[in-house]
Design a protein around this motif. Structure first.
Motif, PDB file in Angstrom:
ATOM      1  N   PRO A  66       0.849  -1.200   0.000  1.00  0.00           N
ATOM      2  CA  PRO A  66       0.000   0.000   0.000  1.00  0.00           C
ATOM      3  C   PRO A  66       0.882   1.246   0.000  1.00  0.00           C
ATOM      4  N   VAL A  67       0.319   2.348  -0.468  1.00  0.00           N
ATOM      5  CA  VAL A  67       1.060   3.607  -0.415  1.00  0.00           C
ATOM      6  C   VAL A  67       0.950   4.223   0.966  1.00  0.00           C
ATOM      7  N   ALA A  68      -0.049   3.760   1.746  1.00  0.00           N
ATOM      8  CA  ALA A  68      -0.224   4.253   3.112  1.00  0.00           C
ATOM      9  C   ALA A  68      -1.168   3.340   3.875  1.00  0.00           C
ATOM     10  N   VAL A  69      -1.050   3.434   5.191  1.00  0.00           N
ATOM     11  CA  VAL A  69      -1.960   2.747   6.100  1.00  0.00           C
ATOM     12  C   VAL A  69      -2.564   3.803   7.007  1.00  0.00           C
ATOM     13  N   ILE A  70      -3.881   3.743   7.165  1.00  0.00           N
ATOM     14  CA  ILE A  70      -4.583   4.597   8.127  1.00  0.00           C
ATOM     15  C   ILE A  70      -5.026   3.665   9.248  1.00  0.00           C
ATOM     16  N   LEU A  71      -4.541   3.918  10.440  1.00  0.00           N
ATOM     17  CA  LEU A  71      -4.616   2.961  11.528  1.00  0.00           C
ATOM     18  C   LEU A  71      -5.349   3.500  12.751  1.00  0.00           C
ATOM     19  N   LEU A  96       6.968   2.919   5.008  1.00  0.00           N
ATOM     20  CA  LEU A  96       5.533   2.897   4.729  1.00  0.00           C
ATOM     21  C   LEU A  96       4.829   3.959   5.576  1.00  0.00           C
ATOM     22  N   PRO A  97       4.172   4.929   4.949  1.00  0.00           N
ATOM     23  CA  PRO A  97       3.475   5.948   5.735  1.00  0.00           C
ATOM     24  C   PRO A  97       2.320   5.321   6.519  1.00  0.00           C
ATOM     25  N   VAL A  98       2.298   5.570   7.821  1.00  0.00           N
ATOM     26  CA  VAL A  98       1.236   5.069   8.688  1.00  0.00           C
ATOM     27  C   VAL A  98       0.643   6.265   9.428  1.00  0.00           C
ATOM     28  N   PHE A  99      -0.627   6.519   9.147  1.00  0.00           N
ATOM     29  CA  PHE A  99      -1.340   7.624   9.761  1.00  0.00           C
ATOM     30  C   PHE A  99      -2.279   7.065  10.822  1.00  0.00           C
ATOM     31  N   VAL A 100      -2.130   7.533  12.040  1.00  0.00           N
ATOM     32  CA  VAL A 100      -2.989   7.080  13.130  1.00  0.00           C
ATOM     33  C   VAL A 100      -4.203   8.003  13.184  1.00  0.00           C
ATOM     34  N   LEU A 101      -5.381   7.391  13.183  1.00  0.00           N
ATOM     35  CA  LEU A 101      -6.646   8.116  13.266  1.00  0.00           C
ATOM     36  C   LEU A 101      -7.442   7.488  14.411  1.00  0.00           C
ATOM     37  N   THR A 102      -7.517   8.182  15.537  1.00  0.00           N
ATOM     38  CA  THR A 102      -8.070   7.595  16.748  1.00  0.00           C
ATOM     39  C   THR A 102      -9.053   8.538  17.428  1.00  0.00           C
ATOM     40  N   THR A 103      -9.909   7.964  18.255  1.00  0.00           N
ATOM     41  CA  THR A 103     -10.880   8.782  18.979  1.00  0.00           C
ATOM     42  C   THR A 103     -10.249   9.533  20.151  1.00  0.00           C
ATOM     43  N   THR A 104      -9.130   9.058  20.640  1.00  0.00           N
ATOM     44  CA  THR A 104      -8.528   9.697  21.817  1.00  0.00           C
ATOM     45  C   THR A 104      -7.809  10.986  21.461  1.00  0.00           C
ATOM     46  N   ALA A 105      -8.019  11.972  22.308  1.00  0.00           N
ATOM     47  CA  ALA A 105      -7.305  13.243  22.153  1.00  0.00           C
ATOM     48  C   ALA A 105      -6.138  13.320  23.132  1.00  0.00           C
ATOM     49  N   ASN A 106      -5.903  12.258  23.860  1.00  0.00           N
ATOM     50  CA  ASN A 106      -4.841  12.211  24.863  1.00  0.00           C
ATOM     51  C   ASN A 106      -3.481  12.391  24.175  1.00  0.00           C
ATOM     52  N   GLN A 107      -2.813  13.487  24.496  1.00  0.00           N
ATOM     53  CA  GLN A 107      -1.539  13.810  23.847  1.00  0.00           C
ATOM     54  C   GLN A 107      -0.475  12.751  24.095  1.00  0.00           C
ATOM     55  N   ALA A 108      -0.505  12.113  25.271  1.00  0.00           N
ATOM     56  CA  ALA A 108       0.472  11.064  25.563  1.00  0.00           C
ATOM     57  C   ALA A 108       0.321   9.887  24.603  1.00  0.00           C
ATOM     58  N   VAL A 109      -0.913   9.566  24.227  1.00  0.00           N
ATOM     59  CA  VAL A 109      -1.160   8.479  23.270  1.00  0.00           C
ATOM     60  C   VAL A 109      -0.626   8.874  21.900  1.00  0.00           C
ATOM     61  N   ALA A 118       4.752   6.498  13.803  1.00  0.00           N
ATOM     62  CA  ALA A 118       3.623   6.987  13.007  1.00  0.00           C
ATOM     63  C   ALA A 118       4.079   8.181  12.176  1.00  0.00           C
ATOM     64  N   THR A 119       3.561   8.290  10.988  1.00  0.00           N
ATOM     65  CA  THR A 119       3.871   9.426  10.126  1.00  0.00           C
ATOM     66  C   THR A 119       3.223  10.689  10.677  1.00  0.00           C
ATOM     67  N   LYS A 120       1.982  10.539  11.125  1.00  0.00           N
ATOM     68  CA  LYS A 120       1.230  11.644  11.727  1.00  0.00           C
ATOM     69  C   LYS A 120       0.043  11.038  12.453  1.00  0.00           C
ATOM     70  N   THR A 121      -0.434  11.727  13.476  1.00  0.00           N
ATOM     71  CA  THR A 121      -1.617  11.268  14.198  1.00  0.00           C
ATOM     72  C   THR A 121      -2.733  12.299  14.068  1.00  0.00           C
ATOM     73  N   PHE A 122      -3.951  11.799  14.088  1.00  0.00           N
ATOM     74  CA  PHE A 122      -5.136  12.649  14.005  1.00  0.00           C
ATOM     75  C   PHE A 122      -6.170  12.145  15.003  1.00  0.00           C
ATOM     76  N   VAL A 123      -6.961  13.065  15.545  1.00  0.00           N
ATOM     77  CA  VAL A 123      -8.128  12.696  16.325  1.00  0.00           C
ATOM     78  C   VAL A 123      -9.295  12.576  15.352  1.00  0.00           C
ATOM     79  N   LYS A 124     -10.063  11.490  15.473  1.00  0.00           N
ATOM     80  CA  LYS A 124     -11.226  11.321  14.599  1.00  0.00           C
ATOM     81  C   LYS A 124     -12.153  12.520  14.781  1.00  0.00           C
TER      82      LYS A 124
END
Length: 143
Positions: A66-71, A96-109, A118-124
């Motif tokens: 894949p060109v990327a994974v959204i995890l 491999l670019p791995v973008f984390v997309l999660t419900t948690t806004a916890n900065q430590a996570v 992770a390439t970058k993280t996002f809050v859903k």
């Protein structure tokens, strides 16, 4: 003599999330944003980290990564952090670019995910427009 045409495949993005609604929305937004830019992408999904590792490994053997994974992070069988760690420790997946997309806004996570590679993280997000912005950012990172 054989005449073989090699068909160029559209880039493939793997979405790893156990929430079917989130998968559907992300796929829809990614396709729409890529279509708006004149590109075409394929999206596929699995609902846990173990299946993601198996699929990515199979695609590597077929020279079709894949060109990327959204995890997502919170999933059954193998969570997103464990899957991310396994991807980064495996040969051939370091770039491999791995973008984390999660419900948690916890900065430590988010910091922990970045520390694991992770390439970058996002809050859903709560809106389609915010999800569209995330999809645009992901696709821009890939170009």
């Amino acid at each position: 003599m054989f005449d073989c045409a090699i068909e160029e495949k559209s880039p493939f993005i793997l979405i790893v999330d156990d929430d079917d609604d989130d998968v559907f929305l992300m796929m829809s937004v990614l396709r729409r944003v890529s279509w708006e830019t004149g590109a075409e992408i394929e999206c596929g999904s699995v609902d846990n980290g173990a299946d993601a590792l198996a699929l990515v490994s199979l695609k590597r053997m077929l020279a079709d990564l894949p060109v990327a994974v959204i995890l997502d992070l919170n999933m059954p069988k193998l969570d997103g952090m464990s899957a991310l760690k396994a991807l980064r420790q495996s040969l051939g997946f370091g770039e491999l670019p791995v973008f984390v997309l999660t419900t948690t806004a916890n900065q430590a996570v988010h910091s922990a995910a970045m520390a694991l590679g992770a390439t970058k993280t996002f809050v859903k997000p709560n809106s389609k427009s915010e999800l569209t912005d995330i999809a645009r950012e992901i696709l821009q990172t890939l170009h």
